[in-house]
Design a protein around this motif. Structure first.
Motif, mmCIF file in Angstrom:
data_model
loop_
_atom_site.group_PDB
_atom_site.id
_atom_site.type_symbol
_atom_site.label_atom_id
_atom_site.label_comp_id
_atom_site.label_asym_id
_atom_site.label_seq_id
_atom_site.Cartn_x
_atom_site.Cartn_y
_atom_site.Cartn_z
ATOM 1 N N LEU A 11 0.835 -1.252 -0.083
ATOM 2 C CA LEU A 11 -0.113 0.044 0.054
ATOM 3 C C LEU A 11 0.728 1.369 0.044
ATOM 4 N N ILE A 12 2.137 1.387 0.663
ATOM 5 C CA ILE A 12 2.846 2.330 0.788
ATOM 6 C C ILE A 12 3.777 2.525 -0.499
ATOM 7 N N VAL A 13 4.259 1.517 -0.883
ATOM 8 C CA VAL A 13 5.032 1.885 -2.180
ATOM 9 C C VAL A 13 4.770 2.713 -3.174
ATOM 10 N N PRO A 14 3.812 2.460 -3.634
ATOM 11 C CA PRO A 14 3.277 3.477 -4.651
ATOM 12 C C PRO A 14 3.402 4.986 -4.378
ATOM 13 N N LEU A 15 2.846 5.213 -3.328
ATOM 14 C CA LEU A 15 2.877 6.533 -2.691
ATOM 15 C C LEU A 15 4.324 6.922 -2.653
ATOM 16 N N LEU A 16 5.310 6.206 -2.160
ATOM 17 C CA LEU A 16 6.692 6.674 -2.160
ATOM 18 C C LEU A 16 7.338 6.700 -3.472
ATOM 19 N N VAL A 17 7.002 5.856 -4.475
ATOM 20 C CA VAL A 17 7.567 6.114 -5.751
ATOM 21 C C VAL A 17 7.190 7.252 -6.560
ATOM 22 N N LEU A 18 5.748 7.328 -6.031
ATOM 23 C CA LEU A 18 5.378 8.832 -6.836
ATOM 24 C C LEU A 18 5.945 10.064 -6.139
ATOM 25 N N LEU A 19 6.464 9.877 -4.934
ATOM 26 C CA LEU A 19 7.018 11.004 -4.301
ATOM 27 C C LEU A 19 8.435 11.226 -4.754
ATOM 28 N N VAL A 20 9.177 10.181 -4.863
ATOM 29 C CA VAL A 20 10.403 10.396 -5.583
ATOM 30 C C VAL A 20 10.184 10.810 -6.789
ATOM 31 N N PHE A 21 9.528 10.347 -7.744
ATOM 32 C CA PHE A 21 9.526 10.804 -9.063
ATOM 33 C C PHE A 21 9.073 12.206 -9.100
ATOM 34 N N GLY A 22 8.325 12.829 -8.404
ATOM 35 C CA GLY A 22 7.973 14.049 -8.017
ATOM 36 C C GLY A 22 9.184 14.977 -7.659
ATOM 37 N N ILE A 23 9.797 14.395 -6.990
ATOM 38 C CA ILE A 23 11.073 15.054 -6.481
ATOM 39 C C ILE A 23 12.052 15.166 -7.561
ATOM 40 N N VAL A 24 12.110 14.149 -8.405
ATOM 41 C CA VAL A 24 13.207 14.232 -9.653
ATOM 42 C C VAL A 24 12.543 15.190 -10.577
ATOM 43 N N GLU A 25 11.225 15.301 -10.908
ATOM 44 C CA GLU A 25 10.765 16.009 -11.982
ATOM 45 C C GLU A 25 10.975 17.481 -11.479
ATOM 46 N N PHE A 26 10.777 17.719 -10.181
ATOM 47 C CA PHE A 26 10.738 19.189 -9.538
ATOM 48 C C PHE A 26 12.144 19.739 -9.704
ATOM 49 N N GLY A 27 13.358 18.849 -9.325
ATOM 50 C CA GLY A 27 14.543 19.142 -9.509
ATOM 51 C C GLY A 27 14.920 19.496 -10.993
ATOM 52 N N ARG A 28 14.456 18.696 -11.703
ATOM 53 C CA ARG A 28 14.815 18.818 -13.175
ATOM 54 C C ARG A 28 14.189 20.232 -13.767
ATOM 55 N N GLY A 29 12.798 20.592 -13.479
ATOM 56 C CA GLY A 29 12.151 21.675 -13.617
ATOM 57 C C GLY A 29 12.741 22.939 -13.206
ATOM 58 N N PHE A 30 13.464 22.680 -11.772
ATOM 59 C CA PHE A 30 14.310 23.919 -11.186
ATOM 60 C C PHE A 30 15.578 23.993 -12.095
ATOM 61 N N GLN A 31 16.419 23.122 -12.549
ATOM 62 C CA GLN A 31 17.362 23.057 -13.189
ATOM 63 C C GLN A 31 17.316 23.767 -14.754
ATOM 64 N N VAL A 32 16.120 23.377 -15.201
ATOM 65 C CA VAL A 32 15.696 24.162 -16.508
ATOM 66 C C VAL A 32 15.390 25.479 -16.619
ATOM 67 N N HIS A 33 14.763 25.892 -15.445
ATOM 68 C CA HIS A 33 14.330 27.173 -15.013
ATOM 69 C C HIS A 33 15.519 28.225 -14.986
ATOM 70 N N GLY A 34 16.463 27.491 -14.362
ATOM 71 C CA GLY A 34 17.943 28.277 -14.152
ATOM 72 C C GLY A 34 18.592 28.429 -15.382
ATOM 73 N N THR A 35 18.384 27.489 -16.406
ATOM 74 C CA THR A 35 19.306 27.505 -17.739
ATOM 75 C C THR A 35 18.617 28.435 -18.552
ATOM 76 N N LEU A 36 17.485 28.396 -18.425
ATOM 77 C CA LEU A 36 16.473 29.536 -19.240
ATOM 78 C C LEU A 36 16.797 30.827 -18.787
ATOM 79 N N SER A 37 16.857 31.184 -17.400
ATOM 80 C CA SER A 37 17.192 32.570 -17.016
ATOM 81 C C SER A 37 18.406 32.837 -17.410
ATOM 82 N N ALA A 38 19.431 31.967 -17.314
ATOM 83 C CA ALA A 38 20.927 32.376 -17.535
ATOM 84 C C ALA A 38 20.887 32.675 -19.008
#
Length: 129
Positions: A17-44
């Motif tokens: 029951l818990i594993v899908p929530l944890l996997v979704l959380l990890v993928f969300g963190i990865v996507e947010f981190g990439r979005g943050f990096q892309v935003h920094g690249t676009l600004s620069a």
């Protein structure tokens, strides 16, 4: 002994029951981190491109600078995604501002949150430096 048999497998069910929530959380963190990096690249890239435009008054050089700075983005930027206003700095130096905007459709890595998200980088500088 009977009480222990009744709880057999409970931890496996809880884990399932818990594993899908944890996997979704990890993928969300990865996507947010990439979005943050892309935003920094676009600004620069927007900042460097508008600097080039303000100093040299050459839209082609400004777009080339933007593509060079943002070369890590996949897919690469096109001229249609790089908007410079005004198209050229006026010959009289004054308080005229030049603005460079980059519109980028960032694809998600996992596809769990949709296919892509629109991101924008903006730079503004006074013509002539």
């Amino acid at each position: 002994m009977r009480v222990l048999r009744g709880e057999r497998g409970a931890s496996a069910v809880e884990f399932a029951l818990i594993v899908p929530l944890l996997v979704l959380l990890v993928f969300g963190i990865v996507e947010f981190g990439r979005g943050f990096q892309v935003h920094g690249t676009l600004s620069a890239a927007a900042r460097e491109g508008v600097r080039m435009m303000a100093l040299q008054n050459d839209p082609a050089a400004a777009r080339a600078t933007v593509r060079s700075v943002a070369s890590s983005l996949d897919p690469a930027l096109t001229d249609a995604q790089i908007v410079i206003t005004p198209a050229r700095c006026p010959t009289t130096t004054g308080s005229t501002l030049v603005r460079l905007r980059i519109d980028y459709d960032m694809p998600f890595l996992t596809g769990l949150f949709g296919s892509s998200v629109d991101m924008t980088g903006t730079g503004v500088m006074r013509c002539g430096g």
